[in-house]
Design a protein around this motif. Structure first.
Motif, PDB file in Angstrom:
ATOM      1  N   LEU A   1      24.658 -21.656   6.113  1.00  0.00           N
ATOM      2  CA  LEU A   1      24.976 -20.237   6.213  1.00  0.00           C
ATOM      3  C   LEU A   1      24.946 -19.560   4.844  1.00  0.00           C
ATOM      4  O   LEU A   1      24.711 -18.355   4.741  1.00  0.00           O
ATOM      5  CB  LEU A   1      26.361 -20.062   6.858  1.00  0.00           C
ATOM      6  CG  LEU A   1      26.710 -18.665   7.396  1.00  0.00           C
ATOM      7  CD1 LEU A   1      25.660 -18.187   8.403  1.00  0.00           C
ATOM      8  CD2 LEU A   1      28.088 -18.678   8.034  1.00  0.00           C
ATOM      9  N   GLU A   2      25.162 -20.375   3.791  1.00  0.00           N
ATOM     10  CA  GLU A   2      25.124 -19.816   2.439  1.00  0.00           C
ATOM     11  C   GLU A   2      23.724 -19.341   2.056  1.00  0.00           C
ATOM     12  O   GLU A   2      23.567 -18.547   1.126  1.00  0.00           O
ATOM     13  CB  GLU A   2      25.610 -20.869   1.435  1.00  0.00           C
ATOM     14  CG  GLU A   2      27.066 -21.263   1.625  1.00  0.00           C
ATOM     15  CD  GLU A   2      27.490 -22.379   0.691  1.00  0.00           C
ATOM     16  OE1 GLU A   2      26.639 -22.765  -0.157  1.00  0.00           O
ATOM     17  OE2 GLU A   2      28.626 -22.848   0.772  1.00  0.00           O
ATOM     18  N   GLU A   3      22.718 -19.840   2.763  1.00  0.00           N
ATOM     19  CA  GLU A   3      21.335 -19.474   2.468  1.00  0.00           C
ATOM     20  C   GLU A   3      20.825 -18.368   3.387  1.00  0.00           C
ATOM     21  O   GLU A   3      19.610 -18.217   3.557  1.00  0.00           O
ATOM     22  CB  GLU A   3      20.429 -20.709   2.600  1.00  0.00           C
ATOM     23  CG  GLU A   3      20.799 -21.865   1.706  1.00  0.00           C
ATOM     24  CD  GLU A   3      20.607 -21.543   0.238  1.00  0.00           C
ATOM     25  OE1 GLU A   3      19.682 -20.761  -0.078  1.00  0.00           O
ATOM     26  OE2 GLU A   3      21.388 -22.056  -0.587  1.00  0.00           O
ATOM     27  N   LYS A   4      21.743 -17.588   3.972  1.00  0.00           N
ATOM     28  CA  LYS A   4      21.334 -16.580   4.966  1.00  0.00           C
ATOM     29  C   LYS A   4      20.486 -15.465   4.364  1.00  0.00           C
ATOM     30  O   LYS A   4      19.693 -14.831   5.073  1.00  0.00           O
ATOM     31  CB  LYS A   4      22.561 -15.983   5.653  1.00  0.00           C
ATOM     32  CG  LYS A   4      23.498 -15.229   4.707  1.00  0.00           C
ATOM     33  CD  LYS A   4      24.710 -14.698   5.458  1.00  0.00           C
ATOM     34  CE  LYS A   4      25.657 -13.949   4.500  1.00  0.00           C
ATOM     35  NZ  LYS A   4      26.834 -13.435   5.219  1.00  0.00           N
TER      36      LYS A   4
ATOM     37  N   THR B   1      16.365 -25.506  -0.828  1.00  0.00           N
ATOM     38  CA  THR B   1      16.868 -26.839  -0.467  1.00  0.00           C
ATOM     39  C   THR B   1      18.393 -26.816  -0.400  1.00  0.00           C
ATOM     40  O   THR B   1      19.051 -26.255  -1.272  1.00  0.00           O
ATOM     41  CB  THR B   1      16.410 -27.883  -1.488  1.00  0.00           C
ATOM     42  OG1 THR B   1      14.979 -27.893  -1.552  1.00  0.00           O
ATOM     43  CG2 THR B   1      16.892 -29.273  -1.092  1.00  0.00           C
ATOM     44  N   VAL B   2      18.925 -27.441   0.659  1.00  0.00           N
ATOM     45  CA  VAL B   2      20.371 -27.543   0.847  1.00  0.00           C
ATOM     46  C   VAL B   2      20.754 -29.013   0.802  1.00  0.00           C
ATOM     47  O   VAL B   2      20.174 -29.833   1.521  1.00  0.00           O
ATOM     48  CB  VAL B   2      20.799 -26.910   2.195  1.00  0.00           C
ATOM     49  CG1 VAL B   2      22.290 -27.141   2.442  1.00  0.00           C
ATOM     50  CG2 VAL B   2      20.488 -25.420   2.204  1.00  0.00           C
ATOM     51  N   HIS B   3      21.741 -29.333  -0.063  1.00  0.00           N
ATOM     52  CA  HIS B   3      22.225 -30.713  -0.184  1.00  0.00           C
ATOM     53  C   HIS B   3      23.576 -30.820   0.511  1.00  0.00           C
ATOM     54  O   HIS B   3      24.449 -29.977   0.324  1.00  0.00           O
ATOM     55  CB  HIS B   3      22.397 -31.109  -1.654  1.00  0.00           C
ATOM     56  CG  HIS B   3      21.151 -30.938  -2.468  1.00  0.00           C
ATOM     57  ND1 HIS B   3      20.197 -31.917  -2.570  1.00  0.00           N
ATOM     58  CD2 HIS B   3      20.698 -29.908  -3.217  1.00  0.00           C
ATOM     59  CE1 HIS B   3      19.216 -31.497  -3.354  1.00  0.00           C
ATOM     60  NE2 HIS B   3      19.506 -30.266  -3.757  1.00  0.00           N
ATOM     61  N   MET B   4      23.721 -31.856   1.285  1.00  0.00           N
ATOM     62  CA  MET B   4      25.009 -32.106   1.946  1.00  0.00           C
ATOM     63  C   MET B   4      25.194 -33.610   2.021  1.00  0.00           C
ATOM     64  O   MET B   4      24.650 -34.272   2.910  1.00  0.00           O
ATOM     65  CB  MET B   4      25.028 -31.471   3.341  1.00  0.00           C
ATOM     66  CG  MET B   4      26.409 -31.458   3.977  1.00  0.00           C
ATOM     67  SD  MET B   4      27.502 -30.332   3.098  1.00  0.00           S
ATOM     68  CE  MET B   4      29.034 -30.610   4.002  1.00  0.00           C
ATOM     69  N   GLY B   5      25.977 -34.142   1.067  1.00  0.00           N
ATOM     70  CA  GLY B   5      26.135 -35.591   1.020  1.00  0.00           C
ATOM     71  C   GLY B   5      24.801 -36.255   0.750  1.00  0.00           C
ATOM     72  O   GLY B   5      24.122 -35.949  -0.228  1.00  0.00           O
ATOM     73  N   SER B   6      24.430 -37.186   1.612  1.00  0.00           N
ATOM     74  CA  SER B   6      23.153 -37.885   1.454  1.00  0.00           C
ATOM     75  C   SER B   6      22.012 -37.171   2.166  1.00  0.00           C
ATOM     76  O   SER B   6      20.882 -37.651   2.149  1.00  0.00           O
ATOM     77  CB  SER B   6      23.273 -39.320   1.987  1.00  0.00           C
ATOM     78  OG  SER B   6      23.610 -39.301   3.374  1.00  0.00           O
TER      79      SER B   6
ATOM     80  N   GLN C   1      16.783 -19.477  11.689  1.00  0.00           N
ATOM     81  CA  GLN C   1      16.747 -20.324  10.487  1.00  0.00           C
ATOM     82  C   GLN C   1      16.030 -21.631  10.807  1.00  0.00           C
ATOM     83  O   GLN C   1      16.483 -22.414  11.628  1.00  0.00           O
ATOM     84  CB  GLN C   1      18.165 -20.602   9.978  1.00  0.00           C
ATOM     85  CG  GLN C   1      18.191 -21.225   8.595  1.00  0.00           C
ATOM     86  CD  GLN C   1      19.602 -21.289   8.026  1.00  0.00           C
ATOM     87  OE1 GLN C   1      20.582 -21.245   8.775  1.00  0.00           O
ATOM     88  NE2 GLN C   1      19.716 -21.369   6.703  1.00  0.00           N
ATOM     89  N   LEU C   2      14.879 -21.800  10.181  1.00  0.00           N
ATOM     90  CA  LEU C   2      14.118 -23.040  10.332  1.00  0.00           C
ATOM     91  C   LEU C   2      14.637 -24.057   9.334  1.00  0.00           C
ATOM     92  O   LEU C   2      14.781 -23.755   8.144  1.00  0.00           O
ATOM     93  CB  LEU C   2      12.627 -22.813  10.070  1.00  0.00           C
ATOM     94  CG  LEU C   2      11.765 -22.436  11.282  1.00  0.00           C
ATOM     95  CD1 LEU C   2      12.124 -21.056  11.779  1.00  0.00           C
ATOM     96  CD2 LEU C   2      10.287 -22.504  10.913  1.00  0.00           C
ATOM     97  N   ILE C   3      14.924 -25.263   9.797  1.00  0.00           N
ATOM     98  CA  ILE C   3      15.470 -26.315   8.942  1.00  0.00           C
ATOM     99  C   ILE C   3      14.583 -27.548   9.068  1.00  0.00           C
ATOM    100  O   ILE C   3      14.273 -27.979  10.174  1.00  0.00           O
ATOM    101  CB  ILE C   3      16.918 -26.656   9.337  1.00  0.00           C
ATOM    102  CG1 ILE C   3      17.778 -25.388   9.276  1.00  0.00           C
ATOM    103  CG2 ILE C   3      17.487 -27.730   8.437  1.00  0.00           C
ATOM    104  CD1 ILE C   3      19.054 -25.493  10.046  1.00  0.00           C
ATOM    105  N   TYR C   4      14.219 -28.077   7.923  1.00  0.00           N
ATOM    106  CA  TYR C   4      13.364 -29.271   7.904  1.00  0.00           C
ATOM    107  C   TYR C   4      14.149 -30.388   7.236  1.00  0.00           C
ATOM    108  O   TYR C   4      14.590 -30.271   6.085  1.00  0.00           O
ATOM    109  CB  TYR C   4      12.075 -28.998   7.131  1.00  0.00           C
ATOM    110  CG  TYR C   4      11.036 -30.086   7.251  1.00  0.00           C
ATOM    111  CD1 TYR C   4      10.029 -29.992   8.215  1.00  0.00           C
ATOM    112  CD2 TYR C   4      11.054 -31.200   6.412  1.00  0.00           C
ATOM    113  CE1 TYR C   4       9.066 -30.996   8.337  1.00  0.00           C
ATOM    114  CE2 TYR C   4      10.103 -32.199   6.527  1.00  0.00           C
ATOM    115  CZ  TYR C   4       9.112 -32.089   7.488  1.00  0.00           C
ATOM    116  OH  TYR C   4       8.160 -33.063   7.600  1.00  0.00           O
TER     117      TYR C   4
END
Length: 423
Positions: A103-106, A113-118, A145-148
């Protein structure tokens, strides 16, 4: 005495090689990361363009979630007003924490690129502001929101990083071994030059010590006979003067070579009538040749004009002719030839002297090489003249070589460009 130098060279070469290999590994890693992200971005942009054209239909049918069931690499989030998640295709793939992070990338209009843990995700926003249908439900959607999922790409980069790290360990070993190899190779010419110079210094010291000893002896004789007339001691005085001349010549030649090595001597190039200069050198030594009973013959083409340093060229000819006169016996012959061949002046000075041995011939232009020392002293030579001659001819862009047979005489062959090629 070269051990410290070797160690420094090994360290320096190893560091340089490690920097090169490390830079290559770093470049390879970031280049692969860039290429993989670029491919993902192309996929996202293509999907974005496709959705913008087709969003009016049933999005669930359009997206076909069953195609994503194997790895769920592409995920679609439908965001409504007040950042409320209206739908997710496929369902239950993204956790609440990841949703909050995404949501921070709205407001991002380009892939990020979004990092979340590993986990690593590449995402892009598609502004819609329209009601869309998902699984029969019509809902108002502000953006999709397209997420790859970058799992495979990260695995590939991790494998590459392990390979680079392993390669770095190998590189350290290779760099040290290569450092030793390069250091040893670099020290070979240094050692040779050092050995030659040490030998040369020893020879020069010996040559200088001899005239000093002679002069000391003669001066001591003068002190022993203070009442003797100059006429009575003329032989001792003459011998001392001769030794002084020898020392002066040797020191002058040593100084010339030292200055040439440090580039302190500059050539003054201008138009030079080579035939006139060569005839002058022959003329200046003709009387000495007559006194020694040597036939001095000149066969010089005229005119021959080149670009060169007049004084140094004259010095060159005098060195070669002086050597020829020294080693040619009575009733011998010296021939001086000069003509133009192509773009070069071709000069040959031949003598009928005793010749040079096959062992000495390849080394006669080497200033640090000393042939038969007794022979050199016999003819009052310093062993430096031909080194100076080679230096002069090479600065004119020319070449010099010698051919000889024992008992058959020697030929000094020179080629000088008519117009010096600028380097």
């Amino acid at each position: 005495m070269f051990e410290k130098t070797r160690q420094r060279l090994v360290l320096l070469n190893s560091i340089v090689l490690l920097i090169i290999l490390g830079s290559f590994g770093t470049f390879l890693y970031f280049y692969m990361e860039y290429r993989l992200n670029s491919q993902v971005d192309e996929t996202l942009q293509h999907a974005k363009s496709h959705i913008i054209r087709e969003y009016k239909g049933d999005m669930s049918e359009f997206i076909k979630p069953e195609e994503n069931e194997d790895d769920h690499r592409t995920i679609f989030l439908f965001w409504g007003k007040n950042n409320i998640l209206q739908a997710e295709i496929p369902k239950h793939i993204i956790s609440k924490k990841v949703e909050d992070k995404l949501l921070e990338e709205k407001n991002s209009k380009s892939p990020s690129t979004v990092h979340m843990g590993s986990f690593h995700y590449r995402t892009i926003n598609i502004p819609i502001h329209h009601s869309v249908s998902t699984n029969g439900n019509i809902k108002y959607v502000e953006r999709i929101q397209l997420i790859y999922n970058l799992k495979r790409e990260r695995e590939m980069l991790e494998h590459l990083l392990v390979f680079i790290e392993f390669g770095s360990v190998i590189s350290v070993i290779v760099a040290i071994l290569a450092g030793f190899f390069l250091a040893n190779r670099a020290l070979v010419p240094i050692k040779l030059a050092w050995n030659k110079q040490s030998q040369f210094v020893a020879d020069a010291s010996h040559e200088l010590r001899t005239p000093l000893a002679v002069m000391k002896l003669n001066l001591e004789r003068l002190f022993r006979h203070p009442k003797s007339s100059i006429e009575e001691e003329s032989e001792n005085i003459s011998q001392s003067i001769s030794e002084i001349k020898y020392m002066t010549k040797m020191i002058s030649e040593l100084l010339t070579l030292a200055r040439s090595d440090s580039n302190q001597l500059e050539m003054i190039f201008s138009k030079v009538q080579l035939d006139t200069l060569l005839n002058k050198a022959v003329q200046d030594l003709s009387e000495l040749a007559k006194v020694k009973g040597i036939n001095l013959i000149a066969n010089i083409q005229s005119p021959v004009e080149i670009q060169g340093d007049k004084e140094r060229l004259y010095q060159l000819f005098m060195i070669i002719l002086d050597n020829a006169l020294k080693y040619t016996t009575k009733n011998g012959q010296i021939t001086v030839q000069c003509n133009v061949k192509g773009s070069n002046a071709h000069i040959v000075i031949s003598d009928s002297g005793e010749g040079i041995s096959k062992e000495d011939l390849p080394l006669i232009f080497d200033r640090f090489y000393r042939g038969d020392k007794a022979r050199t002293r016999k003819y009052e030579g310093t062993g430096l003249g031909l080194s100076i001659a080679k230096w002069i001819i090479e600065l004119h862009g020319g070449k010099i070589r010698a051919t000889s047979e024992m008992g058959m005489g020697t030929q000094i062959i020179m080629h000088v460009p008519l117009n010096k090629r600028h380097s």
